[in-house]
Design an enzyme around this catalytic site. Structure first.
Site, PDB file in Angstrom:
ATOM      1  N   HIS A  98       0.882  -1.208   0.065  1.00 32.76           N
ATOM      2  CA  HIS A  98      -0.091  -0.226  -0.024  1.00 32.76           C
ATOM      3  C   HIS A  98       0.851   1.314  -0.064  1.00 32.76           C
ATOM      4  O   HIS A  98       0.783   1.880   0.867  1.00 32.76           O
ATOM      5  CB  HIS A  98      -0.818  -0.090   1.081  1.00 32.76           C
ATOM      6  CG  HIS A  98      -2.115   0.979   1.365  1.00 32.76           C
ATOM      7  ND1 HIS A  98      -2.086   2.303   0.736  1.00 32.76           N
ATOM      8  CD2 HIS A  98      -3.448   0.848   1.545  1.00 32.76           C
ATOM      9  CE1 HIS A  98      -3.318   2.777   0.907  1.00 32.76           C
ATOM     10  NE2 HIS A  98      -3.927   1.949   1.352  1.00 32.76           N
ATOM     11  N   GLU A 129      -0.565   1.209  -5.669  1.00 35.87           N
ATOM     12  CA  GLU A 129      -0.093  -0.031  -5.111  1.00 35.87           C
ATOM     13  C   GLU A 129      -0.312  -1.130  -5.929  1.00 35.87           C
ATOM     14  O   GLU A 129      -0.764  -1.350  -6.762  1.00 35.87           O
ATOM     15  CB  GLU A 129      -1.393  -0.158  -4.181  1.00 35.87           C
ATOM     16  CG  GLU A 129      -1.700   1.201  -3.160  1.00 35.87           C
ATOM     17  CD  GLU A 129      -2.766   1.279  -2.468  1.00 35.87           C
ATOM     18  OE1 GLU A 129      -3.380   0.022  -1.910  1.00 35.87           O
ATOM     19  OE2 GLU A 129      -3.587   2.170  -2.217  1.00 35.87           O
TER      20      GLU A 129
END
Length: 301
Positions: A170, A273
């Protein structure tokens, strides 16, 4: 394990040092001829990566980030595992899994043949994790700090039944001015627009940010580039083991609502991501493993 013991067992003179970071968490400072990095053992999270001689960090790290047990650290590269997004079974478990808010183990540190540094962190199932997710596993995060930052998340199924996971790096990138940023490599890809009820749409041209963006791109290619003219750089993202990618910026309202972001942080950050998300579900047979890899390289304009 205390800081002194970590340094005795895993410190490398002049290159890898353990120290007590914010919240009392053990941090790892890595510095070699090519780059420096900061890693939190809590959450198994890279917080900073900076090529040698450069003043700008690759990573965005919120000045209001939480450094508390049970909380996620806002910035760097949080690890979402063994699910990405909401609890896939609707049991009320925390979004993005349970590894980004607990202490990891230090497995190994080393100097590679070409002078890079490798740090390996890990987790294995415990009675606590079994109560959340009833599967046996060994999880490893292999971090290589050199001219590029390379991350490999390795999931090994140590149980006797197949397991299915979704997951993500992330990654929060620092950008100079979100209004000038564009992301290439996703042209012509279908995406799920989570800011618009999950509708499926097609990307036309490069991705630009002028409002809240929360998208899962499908069937992505291996290379994505973040163009950041304000910082005079391009961030190259190369991935393996991933067919999806997420682009996220909270924009003004959500940034202001988040207690661990400053109101205007949305101007200085962008998440791109590397994921296995949506329909990109990974099934791992007993005794087998799966590797999700992301490599980040900075090219100066």
């Amino acid at each position: 394990m205390g800081i002194a013991q970590l340094n005795r067992d895993h410190g490398i003179a002049g290159q890898v040092e353990f120290f007590e970071g914010q919240g009392g968490f053990p941090f790892i400072r890595v510095k070699n001829a090519k780059a420096s990095a900061l890693i939190s053992v809590y959450a198994g999270q890279v917080l900073s990566f900076q090529p040698a001689g450069k003043t700008d960090d690759l990573m965005f790290l919120s000045q209001k980030a939480y450094y508390q047990a049970g909380k996620a650290i806002k910035g760097g590269v949080p690890i979402c595992w063994p699910w990405f997004g909401p609890d896939p079974e609707g049991k009320g478990r925390a979004a993005h899994g349970f590894v980004r808010n607990r202490m990891w183990d230090v497995i190994e540190t080393s100097v590679t043949a070409n002078g890079d540094n490798q740090v390996v962190l890990g987790l294995a199932d415990t009675p606590e994790t079994q109560a959340i997710w009833p599967h046996a596993f060994i999880l490893r995060l292999e971090i290589i700090i050199g001219e590029t930052l390379n991350l490999a998340l390795v999931t090994r199924n140590t149980g006797d039944q197949a397991i299915s996971i979704t997951q993500a790096f992330h990654t929060y990138f620092s950008v100079g001015d979100i209004h000038q940023v564009r992301v290439s490599g996703l042209e012509g890809r279908q995406y799920l627009d989570k800011a618009d009820g999950g509708q499926q749409k097609m990307q036309s041209g490069a991705v630009t940010i002028s409002s809240e963006v929360d998208r899962i791109y499908l069937d992505v290619l291996d290379d994505i580039i973040v163009h950041d003219p304000a910082m005079k750089r391009r961030i190259h993202i190369a991935s393996q083991g991933s067919q999806t990618a997420v682009v996220w910026n909270p924009w003004a309202r959500i940034s202001a609502e988040m207690a661990d972001l400053q109101d205007d942080d949305y101007l200085r950050m962008l998440c791109v991501e590397t994921t296995n998300a949506a329909t990109d579900i990974i099934t791992i047979q007993p005794g087998s493993e799966f590797r999700l890899i992301a490599n980040y390289r900075i090219e100066h304009m």
